[in-house]
Write a protein that holds these residues in place. Structure first.
Motif, PDB file in Angstrom:
ATOM      1  N   GLU A   1      13.329  -1.979   2.890  1.00 62.89           N
ATOM      2  CA  GLU A   1      12.453  -2.922   3.577  1.00 62.89           C
ATOM      3  C   GLU A   1      13.171  -4.239   3.871  1.00 62.89           C
TER       4      GLU A   1
ATOM      5  N   LYS B   1       0.822  -1.196   0.000  1.00 60.80           N
ATOM      6  CA  LYS B   1       0.000   0.000   0.000  1.00 60.80           C
ATOM      7  C   LYS B   1       0.861   1.254   0.000  1.00 60.80           C
ATOM      8  N   TRP B   2       1.824   1.329   0.915  1.00 58.30           N
ATOM      9  CA  TRP B   2       2.688   2.507   0.981  1.00 58.30           C
ATOM     10  C   TRP B   2       3.642   2.575  -0.217  1.00 58.30           C
TER      11      TRP B   2
ATOM     12  N   ILE C   1       1.524   4.065  -3.018  1.00 50.92           N
ATOM     13  CA  ILE C   1       1.289   5.493  -2.777  1.00 50.92           C
ATOM     14  C   ILE C   1       2.556   6.304  -3.043  1.00 50.92           C
ATOM     15  N   GLY C   2       3.677   5.815  -2.524  1.00 50.11           N
ATOM     16  CA  GLY C   2       4.934   6.531  -2.725  1.00 50.11           C
ATOM     17  C   GLY C   2       5.362   6.568  -4.176  1.00 50.11           C
TER      18      GLY C   2
END
Length: 299
Positions: A290, A28-29, A32-33
């Motif tokens: 990550e 999700k992030w 978005i990023g």
């Protein structure tokens, strides 16, 4: 067995890494990023922040310059490598840059004060940054111009082609006139010599109605001298007439096989390429961060 065990172990590790990366929260992030990175670069590379530049290109073939070669080929033909290189030097000369400044008022557009020290050099460098003149693999010449106005870019490229022909003709005219005057002087000089010789022969009754008559040895020498002078006079006259006629014929213009036209879109900045590059860099960076974060958590 050992190889099989290592292979299974590697596969297990890959599954763990992928399962960690494909967590819903991370994806999700990441999405978005990535979208935000793409849109931000797209926005900051827009005309609101960066003035777009447009590129137009004209392609020409350099014609024959020597009159003798033009005559032999009936005025049709392309220039040799030496003529092409010389024409490119004319297109890149400071005379060309001065002509472009006079035609398009480039010093004012670039906000360059020519009266201050180094102002002219700064103008030359700025113009050269926006102009590219190169010889192609087909022996044609590419004239490419970059400007913040699409119509100006096209007009400047076509003007460079036109001015190149004018500068070339102006440079060669002085040499052509010098050669013509020299050939005329040689012809007039030989004509005077022949006239003087004819008067001498007429006075000695050796020349009657343009023909020599003599039975003694000096007369035969006079005959040979007179005939040789006539031959040389004819050669000088032919040379003089050739140069005189060449001055009446203008130098051939460049063969424009592709005139410059206004560009459909800007050549700079490449907004889509920059935005996609930003998106890729962001995704790659987030994946690396990550994975490092996962290793730290495990420890």
């Amino acid at each position: 067995m050992k190889g099989s065990f290592l292979s299974e172990n590697t596969q297990k590790m890959l599954k763990e890494e992928l399962s960690w990366l494909f967590r819903r929260g991370f994806l999700k992030w990441l999405a978005i990023g990535a979208v935000a990175s793409f849109l931000l670069v797209w926005l900051f590379s827009s005309p609101l922040f960066i003035k777009p530049l447009y590129r137009s290109e004209a392609i020409i073939f350099v014609p024959l310059t020597l009159f003798s070669q033009q005559f032999d080929q009936q005025g049709i033909g392309f220039g040799s490598d030496a003529e092409i290189d010389g024409h490119i030097q004319i297109l890149q000369s400071t005379r060309m840059l001065d002509s472009l400044d006079a035609r398009f008022d480039l010093a004012r557009q670039y906000n360059i004060d020519l009266s201050r020290p180094g102002g002219v050099k700064q103008l030359y460098d700025r113009i050269k940054q926006n102009i590219s003149i190169q010889k192609t693999r087909y022996n044609s010449v590419s004239v490419s111009v970059l400007a913040d106005d699409r119509e100006m870019a096209a007009n400047m490229a076509n003007t460079i082609v036109h001015l190149g022909d004018m500068i070339k003709e102006d440079m060669l005219l002085e040499n052509r006139l010098a050669a013509y005057h020299f050939a005329r002087e040689l012809y007039d000089q030989k004509l005077d010599e022949v006239d003087a010789l004819e008067k001498t022969l007429s006075a000695s009754d050796s020349l009657v109605d343009g023909r020599l008559f003599s039975t003694h040895s000096p007369g035969r020498r006079e005959l040979i001298t007179y005939e040789s002078q006539i031959w040389e006079l004819a050669e000088r006259r032919n040379r003089y007439e050739t140069l005189r006629k060449s001055l009446e014929v203008p130098l051939p213009k460049s063969y424009v096989i592709s005139p410059a036209v206004a560009a459909a879109g800007p050549a700079w900045p490449p907004r889509l390429l920059l935005s996609l590059a930003a998106l890729g860099v962001f995704i790659a960076s987030m994946v690396v961060v990550e994975l490092l974060r996962k290793d730290v958590i495990k420890k």
